[in-house]
Design a protein around this motif. Structure first.
Motif, PDB file in Angstrom:
ATOM      1  N   ALA A 152      13.693  10.702   2.443  1.00 31.93           N
ATOM      2  CA  ALA A 152      13.890   9.537   1.470  1.00 31.93           C
ATOM      3  C   ALA A 152      14.107   8.394   1.260  1.00 31.93           C
ATOM      4  CB  ALA A 152      15.705  10.021   2.481  1.00 31.93           C
ATOM      5  N   ALA A 153      12.653   8.381   2.498  1.00 29.91           N
ATOM      6  CA  ALA A 153      12.351   6.789   2.643  1.00 29.91           C
ATOM      7  C   ALA A 153      11.201   6.995   1.777  1.00 29.91           C
ATOM      8  CB  ALA A 153      11.310   6.548   4.310  1.00 29.91           C
ATOM      9  N   CYS A 154      10.281   7.429   1.568  1.00 26.38           N
ATOM     10  CA  CYS A 154       9.822   8.076   0.578  1.00 26.38           C
ATOM     11  C   CYS A 154      10.004   7.677  -1.187  1.00 26.38           C
ATOM     12  CB  CYS A 154       8.190   9.221   0.285  1.00 26.38           C
ATOM     13  SG  CYS A 154       7.084   8.911   1.707  1.00 26.38           S
ATOM     14  N   ARG A 155      11.196   8.983  -1.481  1.00 28.99           N
ATOM     15  CA  ARG A 155      12.232   7.965  -2.409  1.00 28.99           C
ATOM     16  C   ARG A 155      12.372   6.954  -3.188  1.00 28.99           C
ATOM     17  NH1 ARG A 155      13.522  12.619  -5.068  1.00 28.99           N
ATOM     18  NH2 ARG A 155      13.648  14.862  -3.597  1.00 28.99           N
ATOM     19  N   GLN A 156      12.746   6.370  -1.664  1.00 27.67           N
ATOM     20  CA  GLN A 156      12.918   4.615  -1.961  1.00 27.67           C
ATOM     21  C   GLN A 156      11.490   4.145  -2.131  1.00 27.67           C
ATOM     22  OE1 GLN A 156      14.845   3.719   2.169  1.00 27.67           O
ATOM     23  NE2 GLN A 156      16.802   3.967   0.599  1.00 27.67           N
ATOM     24  N   ALA A 162       8.780   0.695  -6.075  1.00 26.34           N
ATOM     25  CA  ALA A 162       7.669   0.876  -6.879  1.00 26.34           C
ATOM     26  C   ALA A 162       8.122   0.825  -8.160  1.00 26.34           C
ATOM     27  CB  ALA A 162       6.818   1.756  -6.845  1.00 26.34           C
ATOM     28  N   ARG A 163       9.333   1.362  -8.901  1.00 25.93           N
ATOM     29  CA  ARG A 163       9.348   1.403 -10.603  1.00 25.93           C
ATOM     30  C   ARG A 163      10.144  -0.308 -10.798  1.00 25.93           C
ATOM     31  NH1 ARG A 163      11.709   6.578  -8.820  1.00 25.93           N
ATOM     32  NH2 ARG A 163       9.638   8.513  -8.678  1.00 25.93           N
ATOM     33  N   THR A 164      10.977  -0.754 -10.006  1.00 26.64           N
ATOM     34  CA  THR A 164      11.319  -1.272  -9.972  1.00 26.64           C
ATOM     35  C   THR A 164      10.544  -2.619 -10.325  1.00 26.64           C
ATOM     36  OG1 THR A 164      13.536  -1.101  -8.471  1.00 26.64           O
ATOM     37  CG2 THR A 164      13.356  -3.101  -9.118  1.00 26.64           C
ATOM     38  N   HIS A 165       9.411  -3.298  -9.486  1.00 29.26           N
ATOM     39  CA  HIS A 165       9.147  -4.018 -10.076  1.00 29.26           C
ATOM     40  C   HIS A 165       7.685  -3.757 -10.554  1.00 29.26           C
ATOM     41  CE1 HIS A 165       9.379  -6.020  -6.185  1.00 29.26           C
ATOM     42  NE2 HIS A 165       8.624  -4.484  -4.899  1.00 29.26           N
ATOM     43  N   LEU A 166       7.168  -2.209 -11.153  1.00 29.29           N
ATOM     44  CA  LEU A 166       6.375  -1.948 -12.078  1.00 29.29           C
ATOM     45  C   LEU A 166       7.515  -2.293 -13.217  1.00 29.29           C
ATOM     46  CD1 LEU A 166       4.603   0.865 -11.198  1.00 29.29           C
ATOM     47  CD2 LEU A 166       3.643  -1.171 -11.593  1.00 29.29           C
ATOM     48  N   GLY A 167       8.283  -2.071 -13.976  1.00 30.02           N
ATOM     49  CA  GLY A 167       9.603  -2.370 -14.786  1.00 30.02           C
ATOM     50  C   GLY A 167       8.916  -0.940 -15.750  1.00 30.02           C
ATOM     51  N   PRO A 207       0.955  -1.295  -0.083  1.00 27.42           N
ATOM     52  CA  PRO A 207      -0.516   0.467   0.421  1.00 27.42           C
ATOM     53  C   PRO A 207       1.036   0.976   0.199  1.00 27.42           C
ATOM     54  CG  PRO A 207      -1.159  -1.289   1.585  1.00 27.42           C
ATOM     55  CD  PRO A 207       0.098  -1.946   0.652  1.00 27.42           C
ATOM     56  N   ALA A 208       1.871   1.625   0.131  1.00 29.48           N
ATOM     57  CA  ALA A 208       2.333   2.870   0.590  1.00 29.48           C
ATOM     58  C   ALA A 208       3.253   2.743  -0.576  1.00 29.48           C
ATOM     59  CB  ALA A 208       3.751   2.471   2.045  1.00 29.48           C
ATOM     60  N   GLU A 209       4.207   1.514  -1.178  1.00 29.22           N
ATOM     61  CA  GLU A 209       4.608   1.997  -2.396  1.00 29.22           C
ATOM     62  C   GLU A 209       3.742   2.348  -3.791  1.00 29.22           C
ATOM     63  OE1 GLU A 209       8.375  -1.910  -2.552  1.00 29.22           O
ATOM     64  OE2 GLU A 209       6.568  -2.085  -2.692  1.00 29.22           O
ATOM     65  N   ARG A 210       2.369   1.974  -3.529  1.00 25.86           N
ATOM     66  CA  ARG A 210       1.218   2.030  -3.950  1.00 25.86           C
ATOM     67  C   ARG A 210       1.213   4.047  -3.642  1.00 25.86           C
ATOM     68  NH1 ARG A 210      -3.527  -1.492  -3.546  1.00 25.86           N
ATOM     69  NH2 ARG A 210      -1.358  -2.495  -3.399  1.00 25.86           N
ATOM     70  N   ALA A 211       0.711   4.120  -2.700  1.00 25.49           N
ATOM     71  CA  ALA A 211       1.055   5.458  -2.854  1.00 25.49           C
ATOM     72  C   ALA A 211       2.024   6.113  -2.969  1.00 25.49           C
ATOM     73  CB  ALA A 211       0.570   5.819  -1.170  1.00 25.49           C
ATOM     74  N   VAL A 212       3.191   5.909  -2.856  1.00 21.74           N
ATOM     75  CA  VAL A 212       3.908   6.793  -2.975  1.00 21.74           C
ATOM     76  C   VAL A 212       3.547   7.135  -4.381  1.00 21.74           C
ATOM     77  CG1 VAL A 212       6.688   7.142  -3.052  1.00 21.74           C
ATOM     78  CG2 VAL A 212       5.590   6.705  -1.254  1.00 21.74           C
ATOM     79  N   PHE A 213       4.006   6.168  -5.438  1.00 21.23           N
ATOM     80  CA  PHE A 213       3.979   5.664  -7.187  1.00 21.23           C
ATOM     81  C   PHE A 213       2.943   6.083  -8.130  1.00 21.23           C
ATOM     82  CE2 PHE A 213       3.000   3.816 -11.177  1.00 21.23           C
ATOM     83  CZ  PHE A 213       3.984   3.974 -11.603  1.00 21.23           C
ATOM     84  N   ILE A 214       1.624   6.756  -6.979  1.00 21.51           N
ATOM     85  CA  ILE A 214       0.632   7.267  -7.604  1.00 21.51           C
ATOM     86  C   ILE A 214       1.028   8.490  -7.388  1.00 21.51           C
ATOM     87  CG2 ILE A 214      -1.891   6.921  -8.105  1.00 21.51           C
ATOM     88  CD1 ILE A 214      -2.063   4.186  -7.134  1.00 21.51           C
ATOM     89  N   LEU A 215       0.925   8.386  -6.297  1.00 24.63           N
ATOM     90  CA  LEU A 215       0.678   9.900  -6.169  1.00 24.63           C
ATOM     91  C   LEU A 215       2.128  11.576  -6.731  1.00 24.63           C
ATOM     92  CD1 LEU A 215       0.236  10.212  -2.456  1.00 24.63           C
ATOM     93  CD2 LEU A 215      -1.671  11.296  -4.065  1.00 24.63           C
TER      94      LEU A 215
END
Length: 296
Positions: free
Chosen positions: A148-152, A157-162, A120-128
């Motif tokens: 920094a944690a949000c950038r990570q 997320a980008r790595t998982h999404l490709g 959920p956190a990765e999804r929220a950061v990537f979408i937002l």
């Protein structure tokens, strides 16, 4: 100052965008609409005179409500019967998408499924951040984490999404032709016709939610998928009506009224003229909003 006529005036132009955010977070249009309504209620009760950026405030409120929903729905998702698919979306001019961003327009089932595999956190950061251009500083305050944690989280997320797959330029006419041909071949159990439409490595996803019969596992390969529909045609009466033929989640698809009196949505992912994925939504709990959008 709270309440007042300007609450609706500021909110109305952003409603589609907020639904788009919540839909990508939850995979449910009905839930997204409820979340957008709750965001409006909070906006209406807020001291808006102190809010400099209404869009940013509403995006964060919607993301927070989406995260709360995901926490409460975690057990239901983990115990879900069979493959889980996002609620199908009939693409119209009012569809919840943010036209200013090409990637944000991608509401294909494959992309939504990949989003759902993020935390959920990765999804929220990537979408937002990546889809709705929210600064990391604002996301950090929302998630109560450092920038920094949000950038990570965004990087993971980008790595998982490709990299996004190149868009297939299937015209509306071609989309309808392929969808109609697949529907007719599947209904009549024509294995040879199905094999001419299906890619060799096609994958079939069926979501009945434990409420209606559906395959409990993914089915791989043109031969197995062809045999599945051929066997189904011998056991199940054909649909009583075609409710929609066109686009679902931006992809070719159709909605039928099945012999049990309930709708079914089928979405097709096509690459180089062949169907590489078939998504069949049978769970009636995910079809109410779609059916309400259809004529008749």
């Amino acid at each position: 100052m709270s309440g007042g006529p300007d609450a609706a005036e500021h909110f109305a132009p952003l409603r589609r965008e907020l639904i788009g955010l919540a839909y990508r977070m939850t995979g449910s249009l009905a839930t997204a609409e409820d979340i957008a309504q709750e965001a409006f209620l909070r906006w209406n009760a807020a001291d808006r005179a102190r809010i400099e950026l209404p869009r940013a405030w509403l995006l964060k409120a919607t993301a927070r409500l989406s995260l709360d929903h995901l926490k409460s729905a975690r057990h239901r998702r983990e115990s879900y019967v069979g493959p889980w698919l996002p609620e199908p979306l009939l693409v119209t001019e009012e569809a919840p998408q943010q036209s200013a961003h090409e990637r944000a327009q991608d509401i294909s089932v494959a992309f939504l499924l990949t989003l759902q595999r993020l935390s959920p956190a990765e999804r929220a950061v990537f979408i937002l951040h990546d889809l709705f251009e929210t600064p990391f500083a604002e996301i950090a305050a929302l998630l109560q984490r450092s920038e920094a944690a949000c950038r990570q989280l965004a990087s993971r997320a980008r790595t998982h999404l490709g990299e996004p797959e190149p868009r297939q330029s299937v015209t509306d006419e071609e989309a309808r032709r392929i969808a109609r041909a697949f529907m007719d071949a599947a209904r009549d159990g024509q294995e040879d016709a199905l094999r001419t439409l299906l890619a060799k490595d096609v994958v079939l996803h069926t979501d009945g939610g434990g409420i209606r019969p559906a395959a409990r596992n993914l089915i791989f390969g043109a031969d197995k998928v062809g045999r599945f529909f051929a066997g189904l045609s011998r056991k199940v009466p054909p649909p009583s009506a075609l409710l929609h033929l066109g686009r679902l989640n931006g992809l070719p698809g159709f909605v039928t009224l099945e012999a049990d009196g309930l709708p079914q949505a089928t979405t097709l992912e096509i690459v180089e003229g062949r169907i590489v994925a078939v998504y069949v939504m049978r769970n009636p709990e995910k079809l109410g909003t779609l059916r309400a959008c259809l004529p008749g």
